[in-house]
Scaffold this active site. Structure first.
Site, short mmCIF file in Angstrom:
data_model
loop_
_atom_site.label_atom_id
_atom_site.label_comp_id
_atom_site.label_asym_id
_atom_site.label_seq_id
_atom_site.Cartn_x
_atom_site.Cartn_y
_atom_site.Cartn_z
N GLN A 62 0.81 -1.21 0.00
CA GLN A 62 0.00 0.00 0.00
C GLN A 62 0.85 1.27 0.00
O GLN A 62 1.75 1.42 0.82
CB GLN A 62 -0.90 0.02 1.24
CG GLN A 62 -1.77 1.26 1.32
CD GLN A 62 -2.88 1.09 2.33
OE1 GLN A 62 -2.67 1.25 3.53
NE2 GLN A 62 -4.07 0.72 1.87
N LEU A 110 3.81 9.99 7.77
CA LEU A 110 2.39 9.84 7.52
C LEU A 110 1.57 11.02 8.03
O LEU A 110 1.79 11.51 9.12
CB LEU A 110 1.91 8.57 8.22
CG LEU A 110 0.51 8.13 7.82
CD1 LEU A 110 0.52 7.65 6.39
CD2 LEU A 110 0.02 7.05 8.75
N GLU A 151 -5.24 9.63 7.52
CA GLU A 151 -6.50 9.75 6.81
C GLU A 151 -7.56 10.44 7.68
O GLU A 151 -8.55 10.95 7.19
CB GLU A 151 -6.96 8.32 6.51
CG GLU A 151 -7.84 8.14 5.34
CD GLU A 151 -7.83 6.65 4.98
OE1 GLU A 151 -6.80 6.19 4.46
OE2 GLU A 151 -8.83 5.99 5.23
N HIS A 178 3.68 2.37 2.59
CA HIS A 178 3.10 2.38 3.92
C HIS A 178 2.87 1.01 4.53
O HIS A 178 3.19 0.79 5.69
CB HIS A 178 1.77 3.14 3.85
CG HIS A 178 1.09 3.32 5.16
ND1 HIS A 178 1.71 3.89 6.24
CD2 HIS A 178 -0.17 3.01 5.58
CE1 HIS A 178 0.87 3.93 7.27
NE2 HIS A 178 -0.27 3.37 6.90
N ARG A 193 -5.62 -2.45 1.79
CA ARG A 193 -6.14 -2.39 3.15
C ARG A 193 -6.90 -1.10 3.40
O ARG A 193 -6.46 -0.02 2.99
CB ARG A 193 -4.97 -2.49 4.15
CG ARG A 193 -5.42 -2.31 5.59
CD ARG A 193 -4.31 -2.57 6.59
NE ARG A 193 -3.28 -1.56 6.61
CZ ARG A 193 -3.41 -0.33 7.11
NH1 ARG A 193 -4.56 0.06 7.62
NH2 ARG A 193 -2.39 0.51 7.11
#
Lengths: 240, 594
Positions: free
Chosen positions: B239, B251, B254, B366, B408
């Site tokens: 991913q 990161l 989200e 990721h 995922r």
């Protein structure tokens, strides 16, 4: 730009006592972190340099060190913040103080974790959880009461900046108190009395002289000195 | 051969992140267990997970675990095994409650229940609109899970071997006898003899240049299993998270988009409206990463560069809320309370205050959807017939159950850790009670010690970081967000050269104490093999599905490719592919539209 890096080196297999290693790096960007430049030394110039690191963005707590005299995480300290006006930036890196140096920037963390374990750093609530199989309820206000101390990553930047800890390493130190605070002020937890007893002892919170080095050192911006003061207040007043 | 200490346990767990600690908590109730980790447990990368853990608690609006299951299957581009997904999503609910009972400080709604927020791909199955399913503790949910599990392990006196680096599995035929570990502080080798071995060693994002992964995520456990005859499953599916900090890869959760943040191109357009008209910025990660890449290719990256903006400034977010008829509004205090670490990251590394300016983001390597094949109890499977290797377990990112399939969903990594960490721990303890400790073979540590000594004394003159950088470049260019026959083939050729170069790797540090030079060189060997397996698996799969996007085969091809890849190592650089069917269930594969 050019960077001159002084690193405190000690290899127990070769050195009788610590020494300074001097390194020059070219093409350093102000956005590079101290971890980036330490990696460049290790990878490009001298693979024997030993340090701990993992996440490289300030959440795992591996790379606390003394950078230009102040405790910080190497991965969260950008070179731009260490610039002092001259063309060549000078950076000095040493292991954190108060714990035995094992090699270069690596110190023995066992005493630190022993102090951590001594304050019952875990949730205690022996009453059965709700019969409906759901979560225990907690108001946002009660949750906010201990929010600050949940951020601790156990990097030891605070404890190893504390003069009281330097003076006597039996003092549990700021990090352990922060961990205890996180549970003492959690409305769901039931062991605050036992934790307060531990922290009211000879090597507990009263060793703190309110110097604020811990608060200044914390890379998670936890108000460590305040947390310690709140535990002192709880001990004095009996009110949590 | 060197002196080797031997320790004996019922079971050893390798890795002390969420999966390893959860397995340890459960296994240690019935068996004598050791947790062996190359890091202090609290340094594990579970602690870097930010936005939330998905569970259909329904604390704020209607939700059902079956909806979570459908979203997971759809998100997986139908490659997940649906029986395993049912286990994941059903047990997510009780496991999150269990974490709360362990003291995990979740954020709370005003009524005192665990707070939940929106996340990519999580929907109300009736309306198709985003649902609030991600249970969170600000934007440090993984940190709180890791801390809570470690605290509980201390409370329950779990035995830890911190800074012991497991470097080999002792396998004799179809039995396991323990592991070999290297004590980082002393350079001594140790054998941990046991009835069962559990790998919870995380992923291998360090195969790529830009990654959200820690330096320590070098896939050791997966590579060890591969070398000891376990195939790797679905390795072509890696991913790329859409929102890593530009250049750094750190990161940006989200959860930023879950709280209303939007992606904006150089023309000022909220471009996800084109690619996913219903849930827009909350489409699943593969979809959003490809959209960003396509915008950049079309010249709409910010300032013509290879990044776009992620905008959570109240002015922008509230404008879109108003356009969409949403009542809620956000302000500075809300962002500081819900996304404090994100604000800290962008201020620290970019000098950008996310309350006032958009953040520059690009896709970042990721998460490994693939890995060590297991069943729903964490038992490692050796082939397409699902033959179990008794006593060998895996869970978490290192494992492939498969609940993530080809892509995922956000929050499901944390669900995976705790659900399958727990199940594997329970199963392993039972296994230990019904089995005997087998004898160690003669010289069980000799082979890996010889590998280490070869690296330590090599005079080949090749610096490890040069090989590592070569691999990361080859994988980024060849096996990235988009790939073709040509790019993957080029990467495979480059990897073969790098494998040769690796034979000449020379370290500066010849000593014993904290020889991280030597360990990094050994880790590089793990990364190289996993990178090669990834590329070989990707080349064979002639379709696009989830995280595996082929420009030369743009459609998903269920007729030929609705199956899992198994890649077995035959010899250095030689691999053999096999396939096994996907377990379907309630949800028939259909075209994926968000």
């Amino acid at each position: 730009m050019q960077l001159q890096l002084r690193i405190r080196r000690f290899n127990p297999e070769k050195d009788k006592k610590p020494r300074w290693g001097e390194y020059t790096l070219d093409n350093v960007s102000p956005n590079d972190s101290v971890l980036d430049v330490l990696h460049r030394v290790k990878w490009e110039q001298d693979g024997t340099l030993a340090l701990r690191r993992s996440c490289a963005h300030g959440v795992c707590g591996s790379d606390a060190m003394r950078i230009n005299g102040a405790n910080a995480l190497a991965c969260k300290t950008l070179i731009a913040r260490l610039k002092n006006g001259s063309e060549t930036v000078k950076v000095q890196v040493e292991p954190i103080l108060g714990m035995p140096v094992l090699k270069d920037l690596i110190v023995d963390m066992e005493p630190f974790f022993d102090h951590y374990k001594s304050v019952m750093p875990y949730f205690v609530n022996d009453t059965p959880p709700p019969a409906d199989g759901r979560e225990r309820l907690q108001s946002p206000e009660d949750r906010a009461r201990f929010d600050d101390t949940t951020k601790c990553i156990l990097c030891a930047a605070c404890t190893s900046s504390c003069p009281s800890f330097w003076a006597n390493d039996r003092y549990v130190g700021p990090a352990a108190i922060v961990q205890a605070h996180r549970f003492i002020f959690d409305s769901r937890d039931q062991a605050y009395a036992e934790r307060l007893k531990i922290l009211g002892d000879t090597f507990g919170v009263w060793r703190c002289r309110t110097i604020f080095n811990c608060t200044n050192a914390c890379p998670r911006e936890i108000e460590v000195t305040r947390a310690i003061a709140e535990v002192k207040m709880a001990l004095t007043t009996g009110i949590v | 051969m060197a002196k080797v200490q031997t320790h004996t346990f019922d079971a050893v767990i390798v890795g002390a992140g969420g999966a390893g600690l959860m397995a340890a908590l459960y296994a240690s109730r019935k068996a004598k267990v050791a947790v062996i980790s190359k890091l202090y447990p609290t340094r594990s990368h579970t602690g870097a997970a930010q936005g939330g853990i998905g569970a259909a608690l329904g604390n704020i609006e209607e939700d059902h675990w079956e909806w979570h299951a459908y979203d997971t299957v759809k998100g997986s581009d139908y490659l997940a095994d649906q029986d395993a997904v049912d286990v994941l999503c059903r047990e997510a609910v009780e496991t999150v409650i269990e974490l709360e009972h362990m003291g995990l400080p979740f954020d709370r709604f005003p009524n005192g229940k665990i707070s939940q927020r929106r996340f990519g791909g999580h929907t109300n199955n009736e309306t198709g609109k985003p649902v609030m399913r991600a249970c969170h503790a600000a934007d440090r949910t993984g940190h709180m899970i890791l801390q809570t599990l470690y605290q509980q392990c201390i409370k329950n006196n779990v035995a830890f071997y911190d800074e012991f680096h497991v470097v080999d599995l002792i396998r004799v035929g179809d039995t396991v006898r323990g592991v070999v570990a290297y004590e980082i502080a002393t350079g001594e080798f140790h054998i941990f003899r046991s009835k069962a071995v559990h790998f919870a060693t995380g992923g291998w994002g360090r195969c790529w240049e830009v990654t959200s992964n820690a330096h320590s995520l070098t896939g050791d456990g997966a590579a060890i299993c591969l070398r000891r005859g376990v195939p790797m499953q679905d390795m072509e599916f890696f991913q790329f998270h859409p929102t890593g900090i530009f250049k750094l890869g750190v990161l940006i959760t989200e959860g930023v988009r879950g709280e209303g943040g939007v992606l904006i191109n150089s023309a000022g357009e909220r471009f996800m409206e084109k690619y996913a008209p219903t849930i827009k910025d909350l489409a699943s990660r593969d979809v959003v990463s490809r959209a960003i890449y396509l915008e950049i290719m079309a010249g709409r990256g910010i300032q013509g560069k290879n990044y776009v903006h992620l905008d959570i400034t109240p002015a922008t977010v509230n404008r879109y809320f108003e356009l969409e008829g949403e009542k809620r509004r956000i302000d500075r205090a809300y962002i500081e309370a819900k996304l404090p670490d994100i604000a800290d990251f962008t201020r620290t590394y970019l000098g950008v205050d996310p309350v006032q300016e958009p953040m520059p983001v690009q896709p970042t390597a990721h998460y490994a959807m693939g890995g060590i094949p297991t069943d729903v109890d964490g038992r490692v499977l050796l082939d397409a017939a699902k033959t179990v290797l008794p006593g060998l377990y895996a869970a978490g990112e290192a494992a492939c159950v498969s609940v993530h399939g080809a892509n995922r969903l956000g929050t499901n990594s944390l669900v995976d850790l705790v659900v399958f960490g727990r199940r594997s721990g329970v199963h392993m303890a039972d296994y230990c009670q019904g089995s005997d400790l087998l004898p160690l073979p003669e010289g069980a540590a000799d082979e890996v010690i010889a590998d280490f000594e070869r690296i330590r004394h090599s005079t080949g003159g090749v610096k490890p970081y040069i090989v590592r950088a070569g691999m990361q470049k080859a994988m980024t260019e060849g096996v990235g967000v988009f790939r073709t026959d040509e790019t993957i083939s080029t990467a495979i050729a480059q990897m073969a050269e790098l494998r040769q170069a690796y034979q000449g790797v020379e370290v500066d540090d010849k000593g014993k104490r904290f020889n991280t030079d030597l360990l990094e060189a050994w880790e590089l060997g793990c990364l190289l093999e996993l990178a090669e397996v990834t590329a070989v698996s990707a080349l064979a799969r002639k379709e696009s599905r989830g995280g595996h996007a082929r420009e030369d085969y743009q459609e998903r091809d269920d007729a030929n490719w609705l199956k899992h890849t198994l890649c077995q190592r035959i010899d250095d650089g030689k691999y053999q592919l096999d396939y096994k069917p996907v377990t379907l269930g309630r949800y028939e594969p259909k075209k994926r539209v968000y």
